[in-house]
Design an enzyme around this catalytic site. Structure first.
Site, PDB file in Angstrom:
ATOM      1  N   SER A   1       0.640  -1.137  -0.020  1.00  0.00           N
ATOM      2  CA  SER A   1      -0.073   0.070   0.080  1.00  0.00           C
ATOM      3  C   SER A   1       0.923   1.226  -0.169  1.00  0.00           C
ATOM      4  CB  SER A   1      -0.916   0.119   1.253  1.00  0.00           C
ATOM      5  OG  SER A   1       0.033   0.243   2.427  1.00  0.00           O
ATOM      6  N   LYS A   2       0.092   2.243   0.146  1.00  0.00           N
ATOM      7  CA  LYS A   2       0.868   3.417   0.003  1.00  0.00           C
ATOM      8  C   LYS A   2       2.007   3.843   0.789  1.00  0.00           C
ATOM      9  CE  LYS A   2      -1.572   6.025  -3.229  1.00  0.00           C
ATOM     10  NZ  LYS A   2      -0.671   5.488  -4.166  1.00  0.00           N
ATOM     11  N   ARG A   3       1.825   3.407   1.892  1.00  0.00           N
ATOM     12  CA  ARG A   3       2.666   3.585   3.133  1.00  0.00           C
ATOM     13  C   ARG A   3       4.210   2.834   2.668  1.00  0.00           C
ATOM     14  NH1 ARG A   3       2.777  -0.874   7.035  1.00  0.00           N
ATOM     15  NH2 ARG A   3       1.132  -2.453   6.341  1.00  0.00           N
TER      16      ARG A   3
ATOM     17  N   GLY B   1       5.706   3.129   0.089  1.00  0.00           N
ATOM     18  CA  GLY B   1       6.380   3.973  -1.085  1.00  0.00           C
ATOM     19  C   GLY B   1       5.373   3.915  -2.245  1.00  0.00           C
TER      20      GLY B   1
END
Ligand code: GLU
Length: 481
Positions: free
Chosen positions: A245-247, A249
């Site tokens: 996911s986004k976290r 990167g």
């Protein structure tokens, strides 16, 4: 050309995710190694979530990656009549039926199932409606969906090219919806109708669709077409094995572009997410991947995404890239950082390439490349904090720099050999180490303690700039240290 036909079928509901791009890549590698046709299909029947601008972005991302498709894009939203016609055909032979259950009725069933801790399966309420009952429902203003009549018993077996045979008990599959009340097909139905009508021989897609496949097989059987082969490629997980996911990167192709990755590096890296050519080979061109690709060598287990490895690989490609191509790829990043603007003249472009040649050795992304080259394009840089003490703080540094400046000014040629020879002679003359001369010079003209060879930098900056920066540093040392 073989009769192999594959399709990549993204839904335009967001940016192209690395998982989707990897699926596209495996389709491409398979079809190019077999010599068949690669079809691009846009699954845009979800009217609420599909967006036209996402389609443009998707196509841009695919083009940037160099994934050339042979046919399409086909748009499912423009093929509604085909799904309707096929559903009609199934209704006629009683392989499908209209269901008039309301959303509320179904929700109540779902709630009851939840309380009893069992999965909700459509109970077949409308399976055997008489024409009179249908008429009543219609008169009562109920809307109809179309459901496929599925077998109650037996198993449906998916013969997967990567996973082998995967069995599903038919009693766990209910009579699912193929046409919604608004006339739109569901994913399972539209997908299978297209795959069959377009003559797709190999459906290569993400593992998350494996559970849809028995439904699609049942549709295909009812429609009476030949079945394609299936291959479900493994998931891509974060290093902690959680969902990517986004976290973690960048996850979309667009983000990788913005973060300064080269398409060849990203493609090379993605190919190794779940596949390997063997013999520990890691750096491969697309042609080499095609030559050694086979679905049989794709792993069943999830692949782990490792951004450090991707960055390492990108650094490799940056070092090896054709200089003109690298300049083209890097230019937007230099513009973004305000280092360059507009169209470059020929000499500016030639100089730009020389700068890149000097800094590309250490950069892992085009963003880092622009950062590393900053002082070639601006005098407005600060001296690196830790360098100030180390390189400027020593007794006598201003004097040394003053002497160096005088000698540099007297040079008639400013190429790297000449300046290097000058520094060597100063070492002899002053009895100092080369480092003692190089370190403050480097900090003075670049603001940094590391980077390309000093004499290469000086050659690129030229005599005038080099001297001006040295003089500025002398003033700085004398006033601050
Ligand atoms: N539109 C579907 C997706 O993006 C396609 C799945 C398939 O390949 O059948 O997940």
């Amino acid at each position: 050309m073989s009769d192999v036909k594959v399709r990549f079928a993204p839904s335009p509901t967001g940016e192209l995710h690395i998982g989707g791009a990897r699926t596209a890549l495996f389709n491409l590698l398979h079809v190019r190694s077999e010599g068949g046709t690669f079809i691009l299909r846009i699954d845009d029947t979800d009217l609420e979530r599909s967006r036209a601008d996402y389609i443009d972005k998707l196509l841009d991302s695919l083009r940037w990656l160099g994934f050339d498709w042979d046919e399409g894009p086909y748009y499912q939203s423009r093929r509604i009549e085909h799904y309707t016609a096929e559903a009609q055909r199934l209704l006629k032979v009683n392989a499908a039926y209209r269901c008039y259950c309301t959303v509320e009725e179904l929700a109540a069933g779902r709630e009851a199932a939840r309380k009893e801790n069992r999965a909700f399966l459509y109970p077949g309420t409308c399976r055997e409606l008489t024409p009179e009952q249908e008429k009543e429902h219609l008169e009562a203003g109920r809307e109809a969906v179309v459901r496929l009549r599925t077998p109650d018993r037996g198993t449906t077996v998916v013969d997967d090219q990567i996973r082998g045979k995967v069995s599903f008990e038919n009693e766990t599959l209910d009579d699912f919806i193929i046409i919604k009340s608004n006339g739109q097909p569901t994913y399972n139905f539209a997908s299978v109708v297209d795959d069959l009508q377009m003559g797709i021989t190999d459906v290569i897609r993400a593992e998350e669709h494996l559970s849809n496949t028995p439904r699609q097989l049942l549709c295909a059987l009812a429609l009476g077409y030949d079945l394609p082969r299936f291959a479900h490629v493994p998931m891509i997980l974060a290093p902690d094995r959680s969902k990517l996911s986004k976290r973690h990167g960048a996850t979309s192709v667009e983000e990788f572009y913005r973060e300064g990755y080269l398409p060849e590096a990203l493609v090379n890296y993605m190919a190794l997410l779940g596949w390997s050519p063997g013999e520990d080979r890691e750096i491969l061109t697309l042609e080499e991947m095609i030559a050694s690709f086979s679905l049989q060598r794709v792993n069943k287990t999830a692949a782990i995404y490792d951004v450090n490895k991707l960055a390492w690989m990108n650094g490799h490609y940056i070092r090896e890239y054709d200089p003109d191509k690298l300049a083209e790829a890097a230019l937007p990043f230099f513009k973004r950082d305000g280092l360059l603007e507009g169209d470059l003249t020929e000499p500016e472009f030639a100089y730009f390439k020389r700068v890149l040649e000097a800094v590309r050795e250490r950069a892992r992304t085009l963003v880092e490349l622009a950062e590393a080259a900053e002082y070639f394009y601006t005098d407005q840089f600060e001296y690196e904090e830790k360098g100030i003490k180390k390189a400027f703080g020593k007794e006598g540094t201003a004097g040394i720099l003053r002497e160096i400046t005088a000698e540099l000014r007297a040079l008639e040629s400013f190429d790297r050999e000449t300046t290097a020879a000058l520094y060597d002679s100063l070492v002899e003359k002053k009895g100092l180490s080369l480092g003692r001369l190089i370190q403050p010079t480097r900090l003075a003209i670049t603001g940094r303690m590391g980077g390309p060879g000093l004499f290469e930098i000086m050659e690129l900056l030229g005599q005038e700039k080099t001297i001006a920066r040295l003089e500025k540093a002398i003033v700085y040392i004398e006033t601050n240290l």
